[in-house]
Write a protein that holds these residues in place. Structure first.
Motif, PDB file in Angstrom:
ATOM      1  N   GLY A 148       0.831  -1.203   0.000  1.00  0.00           N
ATOM      2  CA  GLY A 148       0.000   0.000   0.000  1.00  0.00           C
ATOM      3  C   GLY A 148       0.857   1.240   0.000  1.00  0.00           C
ATOM      4  O   GLY A 148       2.047   1.180   0.314  1.00  0.00           O
ATOM      5  N   GLY A 149       0.252   2.362  -0.314  1.00  0.00           N
ATOM      6  CA  GLY A 149       0.981   3.625  -0.411  1.00  0.00           C
ATOM      7  C   GLY A 149       1.233   4.263   0.942  1.00  0.00           C
ATOM      8  O   GLY A 149       0.789   5.382   1.210  1.00  0.00           O
ATOM      9  N   ILE A 150       1.958   3.561   1.775  1.00  0.00           N
ATOM     10  CA  ILE A 150       2.243   4.045   3.130  1.00  0.00           C
ATOM     11  C   ILE A 150       3.031   5.342   3.078  1.00  0.00           C
ATOM     12  O   ILE A 150       2.825   6.249   3.889  1.00  0.00           O
ATOM     13  CB  ILE A 150       3.016   2.955   3.913  1.00  0.00           C
ATOM     14  N   PHE A 151       3.931   5.432   2.095  1.00  0.00           N
ATOM     15  CA  PHE A 151       4.731   6.649   1.904  1.00  0.00           C
ATOM     16  C   PHE A 151       4.340   7.286   0.571  1.00  0.00           C
ATOM     17  O   PHE A 151       4.592   6.690  -0.487  1.00  0.00           O
ATOM     18  CB  PHE A 151       6.228   6.323   1.895  1.00  0.00           C
ATOM     19  N   PRO A 152       3.757   8.471   0.579  1.00  0.00           N
ATOM     20  CA  PRO A 152       3.366   9.114  -0.683  1.00  0.00           C
ATOM     21  C   PRO A 152       4.525   9.276  -1.657  1.00  0.00           C
ATOM     22  O   PRO A 152       4.335   9.208  -2.875  1.00  0.00           O
ATOM     23  CB  PRO A 152       2.830  10.483  -0.223  1.00  0.00           C
ATOM     24  N   GLU A 153       5.742   9.439  -1.128  1.00  0.00           N
ATOM     25  CA  GLU A 153       6.888   9.697  -1.993  1.00  0.00           C
ATOM     26  C   GLU A 153       7.364   8.466  -2.757  1.00  0.00           C
ATOM     27  O   GLU A 153       8.141   8.584  -3.717  1.00  0.00           O
ATOM     28  CB  GLU A 153       8.046  10.307  -1.194  1.00  0.00           C
ATOM     29  N   THR A 154       6.917   7.278  -2.360  1.00  0.00           N
ATOM     30  CA  THR A 154       7.276   6.074  -3.121  1.00  0.00           C
ATOM     31  C   THR A 154       6.030   5.398  -3.681  1.00  0.00           C
ATOM     32  O   THR A 154       6.051   4.213  -4.009  1.00  0.00           O
ATOM     33  CB  THR A 154       8.052   5.059  -2.252  1.00  0.00           C
ATOM     34  N   HIS A 155       4.953   6.161  -3.794  1.00  0.00           N
ATOM     35  CA  HIS A 155       3.684   5.611  -4.295  1.00  0.00           C
ATOM     36  C   HIS A 155       3.436   6.161  -5.692  1.00  0.00           C
ATOM     37  O   HIS A 155       3.449   7.373  -5.899  1.00  0.00           O
ATOM     38  CB  HIS A 155       2.539   6.006  -3.357  1.00  0.00           C
ATOM     39  N   TYR A 156       3.206   5.260  -6.650  1.00  0.00           N
ATOM     40  CA  TYR A 156       3.039   5.657  -8.046  1.00  0.00           C
ATOM     41  C   TYR A 156       1.686   5.171  -8.567  1.00  0.00           C
ATOM     42  O   TYR A 156       1.589   4.065  -9.113  1.00  0.00           O
ATOM     43  CB  TYR A 156       4.181   5.092  -8.901  1.00  0.00           C
ATOM     44  N   LYS A 175      -4.617   8.716 -11.567  1.00  0.00           N
ATOM     45  CA  LYS A 175      -4.216  10.124 -11.551  1.00  0.00           C
ATOM     46  C   LYS A 175      -5.272  10.990 -12.235  1.00  0.00           C
ATOM     47  O   LYS A 175      -5.625  12.068 -11.749  1.00  0.00           O
ATOM     48  CB  LYS A 175      -2.870  10.309 -12.245  1.00  0.00           C
ATOM     49  N   ILE A 176      -5.759  10.520 -13.375  1.00  0.00           N
ATOM     50  CA  ILE A 176      -6.770  11.294 -14.100  1.00  0.00           C
ATOM     51  C   ILE A 176      -8.049  11.418 -13.280  1.00  0.00           C
ATOM     52  O   ILE A 176      -8.624  12.506 -13.153  1.00  0.00           O
ATOM     53  CB  ILE A 176      -7.076  10.620 -15.461  1.00  0.00           C
ATOM     54  N   LEU A 213       4.622  -4.606  14.746  1.00  0.00           N
ATOM     55  CA  LEU A 213       4.353  -4.130  13.384  1.00  0.00           C
ATOM     56  C   LEU A 213       5.048  -5.052  12.381  1.00  0.00           C
ATOM     57  O   LEU A 213       6.204  -5.441  12.575  1.00  0.00           O
ATOM     58  CB  LEU A 213       4.891  -2.702  13.253  1.00  0.00           C
ATOM     59  N   HIS A 214       4.337  -5.369  11.302  1.00  0.00           N
ATOM     60  CA  HIS A 214       4.891  -6.257  10.277  1.00  0.00           C
ATOM     61  C   HIS A 214       4.424  -5.806   8.901  1.00  0.00           C
ATOM     62  O   HIS A 214       3.367  -5.192   8.762  1.00  0.00           O
ATOM     63  CB  HIS A 214       4.439  -7.704  10.524  1.00  0.00           C
ATOM     64  N   LEU A 215       5.228  -6.113   7.879  1.00  0.00           N
ATOM     65  CA  LEU A 215       4.870  -5.844   6.487  1.00  0.00           C
ATOM     66  C   LEU A 215       5.006  -7.119   5.674  1.00  0.00           C
ATOM     67  O   LEU A 215       6.035  -7.791   5.752  1.00  0.00           O
ATOM     68  CB  LEU A 215       5.784  -4.766   5.895  1.00  0.00           C
ATOM     69  N   ILE A 216       3.971  -7.448   4.902  1.00  0.00           N
ATOM     70  CA  ILE A 216       4.058  -8.517   3.908  1.00  0.00           C
ATOM     71  C   ILE A 216       4.045  -7.839   2.548  1.00  0.00           C
ATOM     72  O   ILE A 216       3.129  -7.083   2.230  1.00  0.00           O
ATOM     73  CB  ILE A 216       2.889  -9.514   4.035  1.00  0.00           C
ATOM     74  N   TYR A 217       5.070  -8.134   1.741  1.00  0.00           N
ATOM     75  CA  TYR A 217       5.310  -7.337   0.539  1.00  0.00           C
ATOM     76  C   TYR A 217       5.510  -8.200  -0.695  1.00  0.00           C
ATOM     77  O   TYR A 217       6.333  -9.121  -0.701  1.00  0.00           O
ATOM     78  CB  TYR A 217       6.563  -6.474   0.782  1.00  0.00           C
ATOM     79  N   GLY A 218       4.721  -7.898  -1.735  1.00  0.00           N
ATOM     80  CA  GLY A 218       4.941  -8.477  -3.052  1.00  0.00           C
ATOM     81  C   GLY A 218       5.854  -7.557  -3.838  1.00  0.00           C
ATOM     82  O   GLY A 218       5.479  -6.429  -4.159  1.00  0.00           O
ATOM     83  N   PRO A 219       7.089  -7.965  -4.175  1.00  0.00           N
ATOM     84  CA  PRO A 219       8.106  -7.045  -4.668  1.00  0.00           C
ATOM     85  C   PRO A 219       7.960  -6.620  -6.132  1.00  0.00           C
ATOM     86  O   PRO A 219       8.658  -5.710  -6.576  1.00  0.00           O
ATOM     87  CB  PRO A 219       9.413  -7.818  -4.471  1.00  0.00           C
ATOM     88  N   LEU A 220       7.040  -7.244  -6.874  1.00  0.00           N
ATOM     89  CA  LEU A 220       6.880  -6.852  -8.279  1.00  0.00           C
ATOM     90  C   LEU A 220       5.860  -5.720  -8.452  1.00  0.00           C
ATOM     91  O   LEU A 220       5.543  -5.327  -9.565  1.00  0.00           O
ATOM     92  CB  LEU A 220       6.455  -8.069  -9.115  1.00  0.00           C
ATOM     93  N   ASP A 221       5.394  -5.196  -7.356  1.00  0.00           N
ATOM     94  CA  ASP A 221       4.359  -4.156  -7.334  1.00  0.00           C
ATOM     95  C   ASP A 221       4.811  -2.886  -8.068  1.00  0.00           C
ATOM     96  O   ASP A 221       5.752  -2.223  -7.633  1.00  0.00           O
ATOM     97  CB  ASP A 221       4.031  -3.824  -5.877  1.00  0.00           C
ATOM     98  N   PRO A 222       4.143  -2.494  -9.165  1.00  0.00           N
ATOM     99  CA  PRO A 222       4.531  -1.256  -9.851  1.00  0.00           C
ATOM    100  C   PRO A 222       4.047  -0.002  -9.135  1.00  0.00           C
ATOM    101  O   PRO A 222       4.534   1.097  -9.407  1.00  0.00           O
ATOM    102  CB  PRO A 222       3.859  -1.397 -11.220  1.00  0.00           C
TER     103      PRO A 222
END
Length: 246
Positions: A89-97, A103-104, A187-196
Motif C-alpha cells: 500500500g501507499g504508506i509513503f506518498p513519496e514512493t507511491h506511483y 491520476k486522471i 508491526l509487520h509488512l508482507i510485501y509483493g516485490p513486483l508491485d509497480p
C-alpha cells in the motif's frame, strides 16, 4: 479459512464505497470516516475491550494507520490494537506511483464523471491485470466477479471520489507515517516485490529506514500488488509467523 483456524473470531468488512457496502454519491469519502466506521463496527459487535489484530492491504493500510494514531493518542472510541500487519500500500506518498487512470480520476474535474460512466469490463480488467504478477493473473471468471462487485450499487460512479485518499495520504503524511514510527504495537509488512505501484527496491528501502523496528516478509519475486490473492499460502504463513512471534 486459514485465519479462522488460528483466531477465535475473524471480521472482514467492505468499506463504504467498496464491495457490497453502500456507495453514496455525492459523498466526501475520507480515511477518517472509514476509521470511525471500523471503530463503530467493533463497538456494535461488542468487541470494544478486546485486543484486536489488524491485517490490512493498500487502502486499508491507511485506515489502519489512522486507527493506530487514535489508539496511541487514547482517543475516545479507539480500538485496542494488539498488532498491525500491513501489505502492499501507499504508506509513503513519496514512493507511491498511482496508475495513469487513477491520476486522471483523482484530479480529473469535469472529466472524471465522464470516464467513470465510460468504464467497462475490458478497461477494468486490463487495468487490474497490470498490477498482478505475470504468473498470478486472475481468471476471466475472477475478473467478472471483481467487476460485478465494483458495479454493485453503481460503484463505478464513485471511483473518482474514493480516489481522493491518494491526496489525503499526501496531506496527512506526518500523522499517518508518524503513527507507525512512534507505536509500540508489534508491526509487520508482507510485501509483493513486483508491485509497480509501490516498487522494489525503492519502497522497501524507505520502509526499513523509517520503520527499523518493524519485521518484514518479502514474497517471491513474481508476486505483485495483491499478495493475498497471488500467493495466499505464502501470505498466510508470513502472517502467522508474525503473530506467533510475540
Amino acid at each position: 479459512e486459514g485465519l479462522t483456524q488460528r483466531f477465535h473470531r475473524v471480521i472482514a468488512l467492505d468499506f463504504v464505497g467498496f464491495g457490497f457496502s453502500d456507495k453514496p454519491r455525492p459523498h466526501r469519502y475520507s480515511i477518517f470516516e472509514q476509521a470511525s466506521i471500523v471503530e463503530a463496527l467493533v463497538r456494535h459487535l461488542g468487541l470494544r475491550h478486546q485486543r484486536i489484530n489488524l491485517l490490512s492491504h493498500d487502502y486499508g493500510d491507511t485506515v489502519a494507520q489512522e486507527l493506530l494514531h487514535r489508539y496511541e493518542h487514547n482517543k475516545t472510541g479507539s480500538i485496542f490494537i494488539n498488532s498491525l500487519c500491513l501489505s502492499n500500500g501507499g504508506i509513503f506518498p513519496e514512493t507511491h506511483y498511482p496508475r495513469f487512470i487513477q491520476k486522471i480520476l483523482k484530479d480529473g474535474g469535469l472529466l472524471s464523471p465522464i470516464i467513470t460512466r465510460l468504464m467497462n469490463f475490458f478497461f477494468f480488467s486490463r487495468g487490474l491485470g497490470a498490477v498482478f504478477g505475470p504468473y498470478t493473473q486472475p481468471s476471466q471468471a475472477e475478473y467478472w466477479d471483481m467487476w460485478t462487485v465494483v458495479r454493485t450499487n453503481d460503484g463505478n460512479l464513485v471511483v473518482d471520489s474514493i480516489l481522493q485518499y491518494i491526496n489525503q495520504r499526501r496531506k496527512h503524511r506526518d500523522r499517518w507515517v508518524g503513527a507507525l514510527m512512534s507505536t509500540s504495537v508489534p508491526l509487520h509488512l508482507i510485501y509483493g516485490p513486483l508491485d509497480p505501484v509501490n516498487p522494489h527496491p525503492e519502497f522497501l528501502q524507505l520502509y526499513k529506514k523509517v520503520l527499523p523496528m518493524s519485521t518484514v516478509s518479502v514474497l517471491d519475486d513474481h508476486i505483485s500488488h495483491y499478495p493475498q490473492l497471488e500467493d495466499p499460502t505464502g501470505f498466510l504463513n508470513a502472517y502467522l509467523n508474525f503473530i506467533n512471534s510475540f
